[in-house]
Design a protein around this motif. Structure first.
Motif, PDB file in Angstrom:
ATOM      1  N   PRO A 183     -36.607  16.043 -26.318  1.00  0.00           N
ATOM      2  CA  PRO A 183     -37.684  16.316 -25.360  1.00  0.00           C
ATOM      3  C   PRO A 183     -37.352  15.874 -23.939  1.00  0.00           C
ATOM      4  CG  PRO A 183     -38.583  15.401 -27.388  1.00  0.00           C
ATOM      5  CD  PRO A 183     -37.098  15.248 -27.471  1.00  0.00           C
ATOM      6  N   LYS A 184     -36.736  14.712 -23.782  1.00  0.00           N
ATOM      7  CA  LYS A 184     -36.391  14.213 -22.450  1.00  0.00           C
ATOM      8  C   LYS A 184     -35.372  15.132 -21.780  1.00  0.00           C
ATOM      9  CE  LYS A 184     -33.365  10.952 -21.887  1.00  0.00           C
ATOM     10  NZ  LYS A 184     -32.616   9.663 -21.836  1.00  0.00           N
ATOM     11  N   LEU A 213     -39.130  31.399 -18.719  1.00  0.00           N
ATOM     12  CA  LEU A 213     -37.944  31.076 -19.501  1.00  0.00           C
ATOM     13  C   LEU A 213     -38.051  31.722 -20.874  1.00  0.00           C
ATOM     14  CD1 LEU A 213     -37.690  27.198 -18.867  1.00  0.00           C
ATOM     15  CD2 LEU A 213     -36.665  29.033 -17.507  1.00  0.00           C
ATOM     16  N   ARG A 214     -36.992  32.443 -21.268  1.00  0.00           N
ATOM     17  CA  ARG A 214     -36.878  32.853 -22.674  1.00  0.00           C
ATOM     18  C   ARG A 214     -35.949  31.847 -23.328  1.00  0.00           C
ATOM     19  NH1 ARG A 214     -35.583  38.377 -26.102  1.00  0.00           N
ATOM     20  NH2 ARG A 214     -37.842  38.647 -26.028  1.00  0.00           N
ATOM     21  N   VAL A 215     -36.501  31.011 -24.192  1.00  0.00           N
ATOM     22  CA  VAL A 215     -35.809  29.817 -24.689  1.00  0.00           C
ATOM     23  C   VAL A 215     -35.264  30.059 -26.093  1.00  0.00           C
ATOM     24  CG1 VAL A 215     -36.037  27.359 -25.174  1.00  0.00           C
ATOM     25  CG2 VAL A 215     -37.330  28.392 -23.279  1.00  0.00           C
ATOM     26  N   GLN A 216     -33.938  29.897 -26.229  1.00  0.00           N
ATOM     27  CA  GLN A 216     -33.271  29.995 -27.521  1.00  0.00           C
ATOM     28  C   GLN A 216     -33.319  28.616 -28.178  1.00  0.00           C
ATOM     29  OE1 GLN A 216     -31.728  33.125 -28.204  1.00  0.00           O
ATOM     30  NE2 GLN A 216     -32.513  33.828 -26.230  1.00  0.00           N
ATOM     31  N   ILE A 223     -39.304  21.473 -28.878  1.00  0.00           N
ATOM     32  CA  ILE A 223     -39.171  22.209 -27.625  1.00  0.00           C
ATOM     33  C   ILE A 223     -40.467  22.924 -27.270  1.00  0.00           C
ATOM     34  CG2 ILE A 223     -37.905  24.040 -26.433  1.00  0.00           C
ATOM     35  CD1 ILE A 223     -36.358  21.392 -26.927  1.00  0.00           C
ATOM     36  N   ARG A 224     -41.191  23.415 -28.268  1.00  0.00           N
ATOM     37  CA  ARG A 224     -42.474  24.062 -27.996  1.00  0.00           C
ATOM     38  C   ARG A 224     -43.452  23.066 -27.360  1.00  0.00           C
ATOM     39  NH1 ARG A 224     -45.029  26.969 -32.963  1.00  0.00           N
ATOM     40  NH2 ARG A 224     -45.001  24.840 -33.756  1.00  0.00           N
ATOM     41  N   GLU A 225     -43.467  21.842 -27.827  1.00  0.00           N
ATOM     42  CA  GLU A 225     -44.351  20.823 -27.251  1.00  0.00           C
ATOM     43  C   GLU A 225     -44.009  20.567 -25.789  1.00  0.00           C
ATOM     44  OE1 GLU A 225     -44.159  17.323 -29.632  1.00  0.00           O
ATOM     45  OE2 GLU A 225     -45.082  18.254 -31.392  1.00  0.00           O
ATOM     46  N   VAL A 226     -42.716  20.492 -25.487  1.00  0.00           N
ATOM     47  CA  VAL A 226     -42.292  20.269 -24.096  1.00  0.00           C
ATOM     48  C   VAL A 226     -42.715  21.438 -23.225  1.00  0.00           C
ATOM     49  CG1 VAL A 226     -40.337  19.897 -22.556  1.00  0.00           C
ATOM     50  CG2 VAL A 226     -40.369  18.806 -24.799  1.00  0.00           C
ATOM     51  N   LEU A 227     -42.504  22.646 -23.699  1.00  0.00           N
ATOM     52  CA  LEU A 227     -42.860  23.834 -22.924  1.00  0.00           C
ATOM     53  C   LEU A 227     -44.365  23.895 -22.676  1.00  0.00           C
ATOM     54  CD1 LEU A 227     -40.452  26.350 -24.653  1.00  0.00           C
ATOM     55  CD2 LEU A 227     -40.409  25.739 -22.224  1.00  0.00           C
ATOM     56  N   GLU A 228     -45.143  23.538 -23.651  1.00  0.00           N
ATOM     57  CA  GLU A 228     -46.596  23.548 -23.476  1.00  0.00           C
ATOM     58  C   GLU A 228     -47.033  22.538 -22.410  1.00  0.00           C
ATOM     59  OE1 GLU A 228     -49.388  25.371 -24.600  1.00  0.00           O
ATOM     60  OE2 GLU A 228     -47.640  26.678 -24.769  1.00  0.00           O
ATOM     61  N   LYS A 229     -46.355  21.402 -22.343  1.00  0.00           N
ATOM     62  CA  LYS A 229     -46.660  20.416 -21.300  1.00  0.00           C
ATOM     63  C   LYS A 229     -46.332  20.945 -19.911  1.00  0.00           C
ATOM     64  CE  LYS A 229     -46.048  16.356 -24.271  1.00  0.00           C
ATOM     65  NZ  LYS A 229     -45.198  15.167 -24.577  1.00  0.00           N
ATOM     66  N   ASN A 230     -45.480  21.950 -19.849  1.00  0.00           N
ATOM     67  CA  ASN A 230     -45.089  22.544 -18.571  1.00  0.00           C
ATOM     68  C   ASN A 230     -45.760  23.886 -18.322  1.00  0.00           C
ATOM     69  OD1 ASN A 230     -42.597  20.968 -17.196  1.00  0.00           O
ATOM     70  ND2 ASN A 230     -42.502  20.744 -19.424  1.00  0.00           N
ATOM     71  N   SER A 231     -46.812  24.171 -19.056  1.00  0.00           N
ATOM     72  CA  SER A 231     -47.477  25.469 -18.926  1.00  0.00           C
ATOM     73  C   SER A 231     -48.123  25.660 -17.559  1.00  0.00           C
ATOM     74  CB  SER A 231     -48.526  25.647 -20.022  1.00  0.00           C
ATOM     75  OG  SER A 231     -49.524  24.640 -19.939  1.00  0.00           O
ATOM     76  N   TYR A 232     -48.263  24.578 -16.790  1.00  0.00           N
ATOM     77  CA  TYR A 232     -48.813  24.685 -15.441  1.00  0.00           C
ATOM     78  C   TYR A 232     -47.796  25.279 -14.458  1.00  0.00           C
ATOM     79  CZ  TYR A 232     -45.953  20.700 -14.038  1.00  0.00           C
ATOM     80  OH  TYR A 232     -44.889  19.873 -13.766  1.00  0.00           O
ATOM     81  N   ARG A 233     -46.521  25.373 -14.892  1.00  0.00           N
ATOM     82  CA  ARG A 233     -45.481  25.805 -13.965  1.00  0.00           C
ATOM     83  C   ARG A 233     -44.658  26.985 -14.476  1.00  0.00           C
ATOM     84  NH1 ARG A 233     -41.238  20.772 -14.112  1.00  0.00           N
ATOM     85  NH2 ARG A 233     -40.591  21.746 -12.158  1.00  0.00           N
ATOM     86  N   ALA A 235     -40.491  33.523 -38.630  1.00  0.00           N
ATOM     87  CA  ALA A 235     -41.091  34.788 -38.198  1.00  0.00           C
ATOM     88  C   ALA A 235     -42.602  34.815 -38.390  1.00  0.00           C
ATOM     89  CB  ALA A 235     -40.458  35.948 -38.965  1.00  0.00           C
ATOM     90  N   LYS A 236     -43.111  33.959 -39.266  1.00  0.00           N
ATOM     91  CA  LYS A 236     -44.560  33.912 -39.490  1.00  0.00           C
ATOM     92  C   LYS A 236     -45.273  32.997 -38.498  1.00  0.00           C
ATOM     93  CE  LYS A 236     -43.980  34.921 -44.394  1.00  0.00           C
ATOM     94  NZ  LYS A 236     -44.045  36.358 -44.117  1.00  0.00           N
ATOM     95  N   ASP A 237     -44.497  32.317 -37.659  1.00  0.00           N
ATOM     96  CA  ASP A 237     -45.054  31.411 -36.650  1.00  0.00           C
ATOM     97  C   ASP A 237     -45.437  32.233 -35.423  1.00  0.00           C
ATOM     98  OD1 ASP A 237     -45.553  29.498 -34.667  1.00  0.00           O
ATOM     99  OD2 ASP A 237     -43.950  28.169 -35.368  1.00  0.00           O
ATOM    100  N   ASP A 238     -46.712  32.190 -35.055  1.00  0.00           N
ATOM    101  CA  ASP A 238     -47.194  32.973 -33.914  1.00  0.00           C
ATOM    102  C   ASP A 238     -46.534  32.563 -32.604  1.00  0.00           C
ATOM    103  OD1 ASP A 238     -48.860  34.421 -35.546  1.00  0.00           O
ATOM    104  OD2 ASP A 238     -50.637  33.190 -35.149  1.00  0.00           O
ATOM    105  N   ALA A 239     -45.985  31.342 -32.535  1.00  0.00           N
ATOM    106  CA  ALA A 239     -45.355  30.874 -31.297  1.00  0.00           C
ATOM    107  C   ALA A 239     -43.976  31.486 -31.085  1.00  0.00           C
ATOM    108  CB  ALA A 239     -45.242  29.350 -31.302  1.00  0.00           C
ATOM    109  N   ILE A 240     -43.385  32.053 -32.116  1.00  0.00           N
ATOM    110  CA  ILE A 240     -42.063  32.669 -32.022  1.00  0.00           C
ATOM    111  C   ILE A 240     -42.212  34.110 -31.553  1.00  0.00           C
ATOM    112  CG2 ILE A 240     -39.992  33.341 -33.279  1.00  0.00           C
ATOM    113  CD1 ILE A 240     -40.291  30.334 -32.952  1.00  0.00           C
TER     114      ILE A 240
END
Length: 403
Positions: free
Chosen positions: A107-108, A125-128, A143-153, A179-184
């Motif tokens: 995360p850091k 960002l399209r994140v692999q 990584i999804r948690e980090v991206l959500e914390k940056n959703s303001y930018r 593939a069943k995860d809506d976040a993907i």
């Protein structure tokens, strides 16, 4: 609601002499409200308070990185150079040995990379993200948690990337689970011939899972020469079979830079017809896909960061403008119009002017995702990599200041 005054927009190309053009601009004021551009005026109406002075900065569409790894790097932690290996397979073996240990600092390090890339102008960002038998979906969760914390930018998409092979990863059902995860948003793939040793089964697995779960596809293809070209043709065939036109991207595709354009013409036309995008880093140690040739025949090309100071490469600045600069230099985009249009390589094809000089951005109602730069034109920005930048995301300044 906010007004920004003293902003310059590109208005056209003025041909001074044959093959010698300059970009013309006008100074305007922008009204930003509810995350969109609500008005483009010559001046701010009288009586408006809290006006931001844009100090003659040029406004351009914000940048998009269509392929970046945030989960396995050294950037943001202790410096480490790369351990030389003989190819992708050996690199994967090296990776298997450290993935568990890397989870703690992931995360850091991901945050440090986001700060780097978005600070230079990216708002998408399209994140692999690794999906593999060693740590399964743990990187995706972190990584999804980090991206959500940056959703303001930023906005983002997640690609479930089977770095250790599609077939090996699916043996544990991990691709079907992801593939069943809506976040993907997309299912990844990697070198069907040399990693999976079965082109047909690898591609069938990827396309079937993606199609059944309404996901896009992003295949990393390093395989060289005619082998790589054959794999591209098979990707085209599977795109047709599953009717996934406009939902498939091929990243790297270095094989396209190793064969002649005459040999490429047929497959390039098929890529365009099936709306398959090509993403490339424009490497200096290997032939890159011939960007101008691909674009001429209607293929969408994006240049990307890919990886920055990780176990694959110690290099990378995170600056999308610098990457577009390299593409322009490698492919001799040296005149005003070519340099200006090179901006589209890092903005998902959106440029302030089209190739004929007609203004196509911004328009009232557009999202206020804007890169402001102290540049005379986007051609100037691409050639000189002007460092003074202010980034706006959905109407809010998220990086930099007008100076």
């Amino acid at each position: 609601m906010v007004w920004i005054k003293n902003i310059r927009l590109e208005t056209g190309y003025l041909e001074k002499e044959a093959n010698d053009s300059v970009t013309t601009t006008d100074q305007v004021a922008l009204k930003i409200e509810n995350g969109t551009i609500q008005e483009i005026a010559k001046e701010v109406p009288a009586g408006i308070e809290g006006v931001i002075d844009g100090k003659n900065y040029l406004a351009s569409p914000s940048l998009r990185d269509n392929h970046i790894h945030l989960d396995k790097g050294h950037y943001g932690g202790s410096w480490k150079a790369v351990v030389p290996v003989a190819g992708v397979k050996e690199r994967i073996i090296e990776e298997e040995g450290f993935l568990v240990d890397f989870l703690q600092d992931a995360p850091k390090k991901a945050q440090a990379l986001i700060d780097l890339i978005c600070g230079s102008g990216a708002t998408f960002l399209r994140v692999q993200v690794n999906l593999d038998p060693v740590i399964e979906m743990k990187n995706i969760e972190l990584i999804r948690e980090v991206l959500e914390k940056n959703s303001y930018r930023l906005d983002y998409e997640l690609v479930a990337f089977p770095q250790h092979g599609t077939l090996k990863t699916q043996e544990k059902g991990l691709l079907s689970k992801a593939a069943k995860d809506d976040a993907i948003n997309a299912m990844g793939g990697l070198d069907p011939a040399t990693i999976d040793n079965d082109i047909e089964q690898s591609l069938e697995t990827t396309f079937k899972i993606a199609n059944e779960n309404n996901k896009e596809i992003d295949i990393h293809l390093h395989d060289p020469g005619e082998l790589g070209i054959y794999e591209i043709k098979r990707i085209v065939a599977f795109t047709k079979k599953y009717e996934m036109q406009g939902k498939v991207a091929i990243t790297h595709a270095y094989s396209m830079g190793a064969v002649g354009e005459d040999s490429l013409l047929g497959v390039v036309k098929e890529l365009a017809e099936n709306q398959i995008a090509i993403n490339t880093t424009v490497p200096i140690d290997a032939p890159a896909p011939p960007i101008p040739f691909l674009q001429k025949h209607g293929v969408r090309v994006n240049v990307i960061n890919d990886n920055i100071n990780d176990h694959w490469s110690p290099f990378g600045t995170g600056d999308m403008i610098r990457i577009a600069n390299r593409a322009a230099e490698v492919f001799s985009m040296v005149d005003e119009i070519s340099l200006s249009q090179a901006y589209g390589l890092v903005s998902n094809g959106l440029t302030a002017l089209d190739a004929q000089g007609n203004r196509q951005w911004p328009n009232v109602g557009d999202s206020a995702n804007i890169l402001f730069t102290k540049a005379e034109s986007t051609a100037h920005l691409i050639a000189r990599v002007c460092p003074e930048r202010v980034v706006m995301f959905k109407g809010e300044v998220v990086s930099g200041s007008f100076e």
